[in-house]
Motif scaffolding. Structure first.
Motif, short mmCIF file in Angstrom:
data_model
loop_
_atom_site.label_atom_id
_atom_site.label_comp_id
_atom_site.label_asym_id
_atom_site.label_seq_id
_atom_site.Cartn_x
_atom_site.Cartn_y
_atom_site.Cartn_z
N LYS A 10 0.82 -1.21 0.00
CA LYS A 10 0.00 0.00 0.00
C LYS A 10 0.85 1.27 0.00
O LYS A 10 0.62 2.18 -0.78
CB LYS A 10 -0.93 -0.02 1.21
CG LYS A 10 -1.93 1.13 1.22
CD LYS A 10 -2.90 0.95 2.40
CE LYS A 10 -3.92 2.08 2.42
NZ LYS A 10 -4.87 1.93 3.54
N CYS A 11 1.88 1.29 0.87
CA CYS A 11 2.71 2.49 0.98
C CYS A 11 4.17 2.21 0.64
O CYS A 11 5.02 3.09 0.74
CB CYS A 11 2.60 3.09 2.38
SG CYS A 11 3.42 2.12 3.66
N SER A 12 4.47 0.95 0.25
CA SER A 12 5.81 0.54 -0.17
C SER A 12 6.84 0.61 0.95
O SER A 12 8.04 0.57 0.70
CB SER A 12 6.30 1.38 -1.36
OG SER A 12 5.44 1.19 -2.46
N HIS A 13 6.38 0.73 2.17
CA HIS A 13 7.30 0.72 3.30
C HIS A 13 7.86 -0.69 3.52
O HIS A 13 7.13 -1.67 3.46
CB HIS A 13 6.60 1.20 4.57
CG HIS A 13 7.47 1.12 5.80
ND1 HIS A 13 8.55 1.95 5.99
CD2 HIS A 13 7.41 0.30 6.90
CE1 HIS A 13 9.12 1.64 7.14
NE2 HIS A 13 8.46 0.66 7.72
N GLN A 14 9.18 -0.79 3.74
CA GLN A 14 9.80 -2.09 3.99
C GLN A 14 10.19 -2.19 5.45
O GLN A 14 10.72 -1.25 6.03
CB GLN A 14 11.05 -2.27 3.10
CG GLN A 14 10.69 -2.34 1.61
CD GLN A 14 11.92 -2.70 0.76
OE1 GLN A 14 12.98 -3.01 1.28
NE2 GLN A 14 11.74 -2.66 -0.55
N PHE A 15 9.93 -3.37 6.02
CA PHE A 15 10.21 -3.55 7.43
C PHE A 15 10.49 -5.02 7.69
O PHE A 15 10.21 -5.88 6.87
CB PHE A 15 9.03 -3.06 8.28
CG PHE A 15 7.72 -3.78 7.97
CD1 PHE A 15 6.95 -3.39 6.88
CD2 PHE A 15 7.30 -4.84 8.75
CE1 PHE A 15 5.76 -4.05 6.59
CE2 PHE A 15 6.12 -5.50 8.47
CZ PHE A 15 5.34 -5.11 7.38
N VAL A 27 1.05 -10.27 9.93
CA VAL A 27 1.97 -9.17 9.72
C VAL A 27 1.24 -7.98 9.13
O VAL A 27 0.49 -8.12 8.17
CB VAL A 27 3.11 -9.59 8.78
CG1 VAL A 27 4.09 -8.44 8.57
CG2 VAL A 27 3.84 -10.80 9.35
N ALA A 28 1.42 -6.83 9.75
CA ALA A 28 0.79 -5.61 9.26
C ALA A 28 1.84 -4.52 9.15
O ALA A 28 2.81 -4.49 9.92
CB ALA A 28 -0.33 -5.18 10.19
N CYS A 29 1.66 -3.64 8.21
CA CYS A 29 2.59 -2.54 8.02
C CYS A 29 2.57 -1.60 9.23
O CYS A 29 1.48 -1.18 9.65
CB CYS A 29 2.21 -1.77 6.75
SG CYS A 29 3.21 -0.29 6.49
N PRO A 30 3.74 -1.30 9.79
CA PRO A 30 3.78 -0.42 10.98
C PRO A 30 3.49 1.03 10.65
O PRO A 30 3.27 1.84 11.54
CB PRO A 30 5.23 -0.59 11.48
CG PRO A 30 6.01 -0.97 10.27
CD PRO A 30 5.07 -1.77 9.40
N VAL A 31 3.50 1.38 9.38
CA VAL A 31 3.26 2.77 8.98
C VAL A 31 1.78 3.02 8.74
O VAL A 31 1.17 3.90 9.34
CB VAL A 31 4.09 3.12 7.73
CG1 VAL A 31 3.77 4.53 7.24
CG2 VAL A 31 5.58 2.97 8.01
N CYS A 32 1.19 2.21 7.84
CA CYS A 32 -0.20 2.46 7.48
C CYS A 32 -1.13 1.38 8.04
O CYS A 32 -2.33 1.43 7.82
CB CYS A 32 -0.33 2.55 5.95
SG CYS A 32 -0.03 0.98 5.11
N SER A 34 -1.60 -1.55 7.16
CA SER A 34 -2.21 -2.40 6.15
C SER A 34 -1.72 -3.83 6.30
O SER A 34 -0.55 -4.08 6.61
CB SER A 34 -1.86 -1.89 4.75
OG SER A 34 -2.30 -2.81 3.77
N GLY A 35 -2.60 -4.76 6.11
CA GLY A 35 -2.24 -6.17 6.21
C GLY A 35 -1.75 -6.75 4.90
O GLY A 35 -1.34 -7.90 4.83
N LYS A 36 -1.79 -5.96 3.85
CA LYS A 36 -1.35 -6.44 2.54
C LYS A 36 0.14 -6.17 2.36
O LYS A 36 0.55 -5.10 1.90
CB LYS A 36 -2.16 -5.76 1.42
CG LYS A 36 -3.63 -6.14 1.48
CD LYS A 36 -4.39 -5.48 0.33
CE LYS A 36 -5.86 -5.88 0.37
NZ LYS A 36 -6.62 -5.27 -0.72
N VAL A 37 0.94 -7.17 2.74
CA VAL A 37 2.39 -7.03 2.64
C VAL A 37 2.96 -8.22 1.88
O VAL A 37 2.42 -9.32 1.92
CB VAL A 37 3.04 -6.93 4.03
CG1 VAL A 37 2.57 -5.67 4.75
CG2 VAL A 37 2.73 -8.17 4.87
N ASP A 38 4.07 -7.99 1.20
CA ASP A 38 4.76 -9.06 0.49
C ASP A 38 5.97 -9.49 1.29
O ASP A 38 6.75 -8.66 1.76
CB ASP A 38 5.22 -8.57 -0.89
CG ASP A 38 4.06 -8.44 -1.86
OD1 ASP A 38 3.06 -9.15 -1.66
OD2 ASP A 38 4.16 -7.63 -2.78
#
Ligand code: ZN
Length: 76
Positions: A10-15, A27-32, A34-38
């Motif tokens: 969603k926001c292309s943040h890598q973690f 796993v969810a994005c810590p920034v937005c 979002s649960g849609k992560v690769d």
């Protein structure tokens, strides 16, 4: 527990995230959030490559195209 690297779609943040062996970790994005992560790859492999100390070791199969006829197999 293995650590994996993720990229948010969603926001292309890598973690990086520690996940359980059962794979049940959500796993969810810590920034937005979002649960849609690769999942990218395990960071263990990247650490092992950059560790150093093994670069001077000769490659075992370098320059031997056939893998045979190098002596020991009797085909020559
Ligand atoms: Zn995100």
């Amino acid at each position: 527990m293995p650590m994996y690297e993720y990229a948010c779609t969603k926001c292309s943040h890598q973690f990086e995230e520690l996940v359980s062996a059962s794979g049940s970790t959500v796993v969810a994005c810590p920034v937005c959030n979002s649960g849609k992560v690769d999942k990218l790859f395990s960071t263990f492999q990247r650490v092992r490559v950059g560790g150093g100390g093994l670069e001077s070791a000769p490659a075992p199969t370098a320059g031997r195209a056939g893998g045979c006829c190098g002596g020991g197999c009797g085909c020559g």
